[in-house]
Design a protein around this motif. Structure first.
Motif, PDB file in Angstrom:
ATOM      1  N   ARG A  76      34.811  29.757  40.947  1.00  0.00           N
ATOM      2  CA  ARG A  76      35.336  30.534  39.935  1.00  0.00           C
ATOM      3  C   ARG A  76      35.890  29.798  38.819  1.00  0.00           C
ATOM      4  NH1 ARG A  76      39.718  32.580  42.008  1.00  0.00           N
ATOM      5  NH2 ARG A  76      39.709  31.446  44.014  1.00  0.00           N
ATOM      6  N   ILE A  77      35.217  29.734  37.692  1.00  0.00           N
ATOM      7  CA  ILE A  77      35.608  29.019  36.321  1.00  0.00           C
ATOM      8  C   ILE A  77      36.672  30.023  35.942  1.00  0.00           C
ATOM      9  CG2 ILE A  77      34.990  28.271  34.070  1.00  0.00           C
ATOM     10  CD1 ILE A  77      32.640  27.007  35.187  1.00  0.00           C
ATOM     11  N   GLY A  78      37.766  29.328  35.351  1.00  0.00           N
ATOM     12  CA  GLY A  78      38.716  30.127  34.496  1.00  0.00           C
ATOM     13  C   GLY A  78      39.749  30.891  35.491  1.00  0.00           C
ATOM     14  N   SER A  79      39.693  30.927  36.786  1.00  0.00           N
ATOM     15  CA  SER A  79      40.369  31.451  37.619  1.00  0.00           C
ATOM     16  C   SER A  79      41.134  30.566  38.474  1.00  0.00           C
ATOM     17  CB  SER A  79      39.635  32.566  38.432  1.00  0.00           C
ATOM     18  OG  SER A  79      40.432  33.140  39.315  1.00  0.00           O
ATOM     19  N   VAL A  80      42.454  31.107  38.858  1.00  0.00           N
ATOM     20  CA  VAL A  80      43.359  30.242  39.628  1.00  0.00           C
ATOM     21  C   VAL A  80      44.074  31.084  40.666  1.00  0.00           C
ATOM     22  CG1 VAL A  80      43.828  28.477  37.939  1.00  0.00           C
ATOM     23  CG2 VAL A  80      45.308  30.414  38.147  1.00  0.00           C
ATOM     24  N   LYS A  81      43.468  32.364  40.897  1.00  0.00           N
ATOM     25  CA  LYS A  81      44.155  33.276  41.774  1.00  0.00           C
ATOM     26  C   LYS A  81      43.730  32.896  43.292  1.00  0.00           C
ATOM     27  CE  LYS A  81      44.471  37.586  39.136  1.00  0.00           C
ATOM     28  NZ  LYS A  81      43.798  38.732  38.800  1.00  0.00           N
ATOM     29  N   PRO A  82      44.490  32.994  44.142  1.00  0.00           N
ATOM     30  CA  PRO A  82      43.964  32.803  45.543  1.00  0.00           C
ATOM     31  C   PRO A  82      42.761  33.620  45.821  1.00  0.00           C
ATOM     32  CG  PRO A  82      46.475  33.077  45.395  1.00  0.00           C
ATOM     33  CD  PRO A  82      45.876  33.518  44.206  1.00  0.00           C
ATOM     34  N   GLY A  83      42.162  33.012  46.845  1.00  0.00           N
ATOM     35  CA  GLY A  83      40.905  33.990  47.067  1.00  0.00           C
ATOM     36  C   GLY A  83      39.886  33.046  47.513  1.00  0.00           C
ATOM     37  N   ALA A  84      38.583  33.440  47.848  1.00  0.00           N
ATOM     38  CA  ALA A  84      37.525  32.746  48.498  1.00  0.00           C
ATOM     39  C   ALA A  84      36.819  31.878  47.264  1.00  0.00           C
ATOM     40  CB  ALA A  84      36.314  33.688  48.903  1.00  0.00           C
ATOM     41  N   GLY A  85      36.020  31.093  47.518  1.00  0.00           N
ATOM     42  CA  GLY A  85      35.213  30.037  46.576  1.00  0.00           C
ATOM     43  C   GLY A  85      36.346  29.092  45.906  1.00  0.00           C
ATOM     44  N   PHE A  86      35.714  28.155  45.338  1.00  0.00           N
ATOM     45  CA  PHE A  86      36.671  27.038  44.425  1.00  0.00           C
ATOM     46  C   PHE A  86      37.191  27.586  43.169  1.00  0.00           C
ATOM     47  CE2 PHE A  86      33.526  25.008  47.409  1.00  0.00           C
ATOM     48  CZ  PHE A  86      34.389  24.269  48.054  1.00  0.00           C
ATOM     49  N   ALA A  87      38.350  27.479  42.804  1.00  0.00           N
ATOM     50  CA  ALA A  87      38.928  27.914  41.595  1.00  0.00           C
ATOM     51  C   ALA A  87      39.035  26.510  40.700  1.00  0.00           C
ATOM     52  CB  ALA A  87      40.454  28.348  41.888  1.00  0.00           C
ATOM     53  N   VAL A  88      38.650  26.520  39.394  1.00  0.00           N
ATOM     54  CA  VAL A  88      38.554  25.384  38.555  1.00  0.00           C
ATOM     55  C   VAL A  88      38.690  26.023  37.169  1.00  0.00           C
ATOM     56  CG1 VAL A  88      37.200  23.328  37.715  1.00  0.00           C
ATOM     57  CG2 VAL A  88      36.697  24.492  39.957  1.00  0.00           C
ATOM     58  N   ALA A  89      39.819  25.500  36.544  1.00  0.00           N
ATOM     59  CA  ALA A  89      40.235  26.394  35.117  1.00  0.00           C
ATOM     60  C   ALA A  89      40.981  25.473  34.374  1.00  0.00           C
ATOM     61  CB  ALA A  89      41.042  27.448  35.439  1.00  0.00           C
ATOM     62  N   MET A  90      40.649  25.513  33.019  1.00  0.00           N
ATOM     63  CA  MET A  90      41.379  24.771  31.923  1.00  0.00           C
ATOM     64  C   MET A  90      42.932  25.248  32.193  1.00  0.00           C
ATOM     65  SD  MET A  90      41.357  24.999  27.863  1.00  0.00           S
ATOM     66  CE  MET A  90      42.300  26.545  27.738  1.00  0.00           C
ATOM     67  N   ASP A  91      43.788  24.314  31.750  1.00  0.00           N
ATOM     68  CA  ASP A  91      45.197  24.489  31.867  1.00  0.00           C
ATOM     69  C   ASP A  91      45.621  25.625  30.678  1.00  0.00           C
ATOM     70  OD1 ASP A  91      47.831  24.709  32.266  1.00  0.00           O
ATOM     71  OD2 ASP A  91      48.434  22.452  31.759  1.00  0.00           O
ATOM     72  N   ASP A  92      45.340  26.879  30.835  1.00  0.00           N
ATOM     73  CA  ASP A  92      45.488  27.700  29.714  1.00  0.00           C
ATOM     74  C   ASP A  92      47.053  27.904  29.344  1.00  0.00           C
ATOM     75  OD1 ASP A  92      42.805  29.119  28.946  1.00  0.00           O
ATOM     76  OD2 ASP A  92      42.849  29.067  31.157  1.00  0.00           O
ATOM     77  N   ALA A  93      47.810  27.745  30.328  1.00  0.00           N
ATOM     78  CA  ALA A  93      49.316  27.756  29.709  1.00  0.00           C
ATOM     79  C   ALA A  93      49.495  26.834  29.186  1.00  0.00           C
ATOM     80  CB  ALA A  93      50.072  28.133  31.228  1.00  0.00           C
ATOM     81  N   GLY A  94      49.257  25.431  29.643  1.00  0.00           N
ATOM     82  CA  GLY A  94      49.539  24.404  29.050  1.00  0.00           C
ATOM     83  C   GLY A  94      48.961  24.295  27.679  1.00  0.00           C
ATOM     84  N   ALA A  95      47.605  24.800  27.429  1.00  0.00           N
ATOM     85  CA  ALA A  95      46.993  24.731  26.091  1.00  0.00           C
ATOM     86  C   ALA A  95      47.984  25.641  25.184  1.00  0.00           C
ATOM     87  CB  ALA A  95      45.847  25.082  26.459  1.00  0.00           C
ATOM     88  N   ALA A  96      48.561  26.617  25.684  1.00  0.00           N
ATOM     89  CA  ALA A  96      48.951  27.531  24.821  1.00  0.00           C
ATOM     90  C   ALA A  96      50.603  26.890  24.473  1.00  0.00           C
ATOM     91  CB  ALA A  96      49.535  28.867  25.274  1.00  0.00           C
TER      92      ALA A  96
END
Length: 378
Positions: free
Chosen positions: A161-181
């Motif tokens: 799951r690109i862009g998602s960090v919520k718990p759940g199935a699959g691998f979660a990979v995302a940019m540090d959106d909070a850090g970027a802001a």
């Protein structure tokens, strides 16, 4: 008519290297438990004979298809293509995805799926049946769609799951959106801005909320208020214009605005010109995405550079590793962002001596052709 050269097969490679077919297969598929000297011998035979693995043959020989499918949002992708607005997000996804797939003998396909389609399950199941992919890469907003993730989980298909960090199935990979802001907000605060507006993306994108959180955190750390400084758009030009109007005509007129997409930032720049506002002397602007167009408008836009290629590469590596029998960590992978500082940000109300950039501009000297990069990994 010249005779067609006989195709080199895996059997030729095995005979030349003096190893079994199974050993050649393990080397080709980059499976573990192959001795280095054996791997070198097989690779030398492959190079000498000019052997090219056939995906079709690999699929017939085993359970893997050696295909990864990336699901992208149909409506937004097609709208961008038809409006000729550029597809840098898709381009960067393909860059990271295709190169990573090629390293492991895989191929990457892209399917467009409409999240709002009532027949999404039937549509997705049809694509899976036709392609039989080893794994699926979900891009926003599909990353946050429980119908899609539950369907893939039920089918036993590895996915990320690109862009998602919520718990759940699959691998979660995302940019540090909070850090970027936070990075963008801190940059403006350092220039002297105290009234910093923020144009968020749509709620259907999980990352929109994380960016708002990062902006709020940076403002709170500097003891600055955020009341009447937040508006929401849908990543498009029209929504960016409406949000900018609301901010500029609101009770707290901002001296700087951060927009969650290049399209919304371009709308902010256009409206500033219509109002007779100098950028950055009267209004500084920061964007997300850093698509090519923001480098060529005047003034060029300071922008958060999304590491889309790196994020996609991480996602595909995790899926392929799982297919190879490894057990990669399911903890979310967060990739830091960088920021390209250009001419659209400067000190608030600064004079423009000699018609040059506003005083306090934190970018490179004029004509340097170099962009200052600031990382969110701090």
């Amino acid at each position: 008519m010249p005779r067609r050269r006989q195709a080199v097969t895996i059997r030729h490679v095995a005979a030349d290297a003096g190893v079994s077919l199974q050993t050649v297969s393990r080397v080709i598929n980059k499976e573990p438990n192959v001795r280095p000297e054996m791997m070198e011998r097989v690779q030398a035979s492959i190079a000498k004979l000019g052997y090219v693995p056939s995906i079709a043959a690999q699929r017939m020989a085993g359970s893997r298809s050696y295909l990864i499918v990336a699901l992208n949002d149909r409506e937004r992708t097609i709208a961008g293509w038809r409006n000729r607005e550029g597809t840098d997000w898709v381009d960067q996804m393909l860059l990271g995805g295709m190169l990573t797939c090629a390293e492991h003998g895989y191929r990457l396909l892209v399917e467009l799926v409409d999240t709002h389609n009532d027949h999404i399950a039937r549509e997705l199941l049809g694509a899976i049946a036709a392609i039989r992919p080893d794994g699926v890469i979900l891009t926003p907003p599909h990353s946050d769609n429980p119908h899609i993730t539950q369907l893939l989980e039920a089918q036993g298909i590895s996915f990320a799951r690109i862009g998602s960090v919520k718990p759940g199935a699959g691998f979660a990979v995302a940019m540090d959106d909070a850090g970027a802001a936070r990075l963008a907000t801190d940059h403006l605060i350092a220039l002297g801005h105290r009234r910093i507006g923020f144009i968020a993306g749509p709620n259907e994108y999980e990352l929109s909320g994380r960016r708002v959180d990062g902006w709020r955190a940076a403002m709170a750390a500097a003891d600055l208020p955020t009341d009447h400084l937040l508006e929401q758009g849908d990543f498009g030009l029209a929504s960016g214009r409406a949000a900018t109007l609301a901010l500029l005509d609101g009770p707290v007129s901002p001296t700087a605005i951060i927009a969650s997409s290049d399209q919304m930032a371009l709308a902010t720049l256009e409206l500033a010109r219509e109002r007779g506002l100098e950028v950055p002397a009267d209004l500084s602007i920061v964007s997300f995405d850093d698509t090519p167009i923001v480098r060529f408008v005047h003034p060029s836009l300071t922008a958060v550079v999304q590491p889309i290629a790196d994020v996609t590469a991480h996602a595909i590596s995790l899926v392929i590793a799982e297919q190879a029998g490894q057990s990669p960590s399911t903890a979310p992978v967060i990739v830091p962002a960088t920021m390209a500082v250009r001419a659209s940000t400067g000190a608030p109300g600064a004079a423009r001596p000699g018609g040059g950039e506003a005083q306090g501009y934190a970018g490179p000297p004029a004509g340097a052709g170099i962009v200052t990069e600031v990382s969110s990994d701090h």
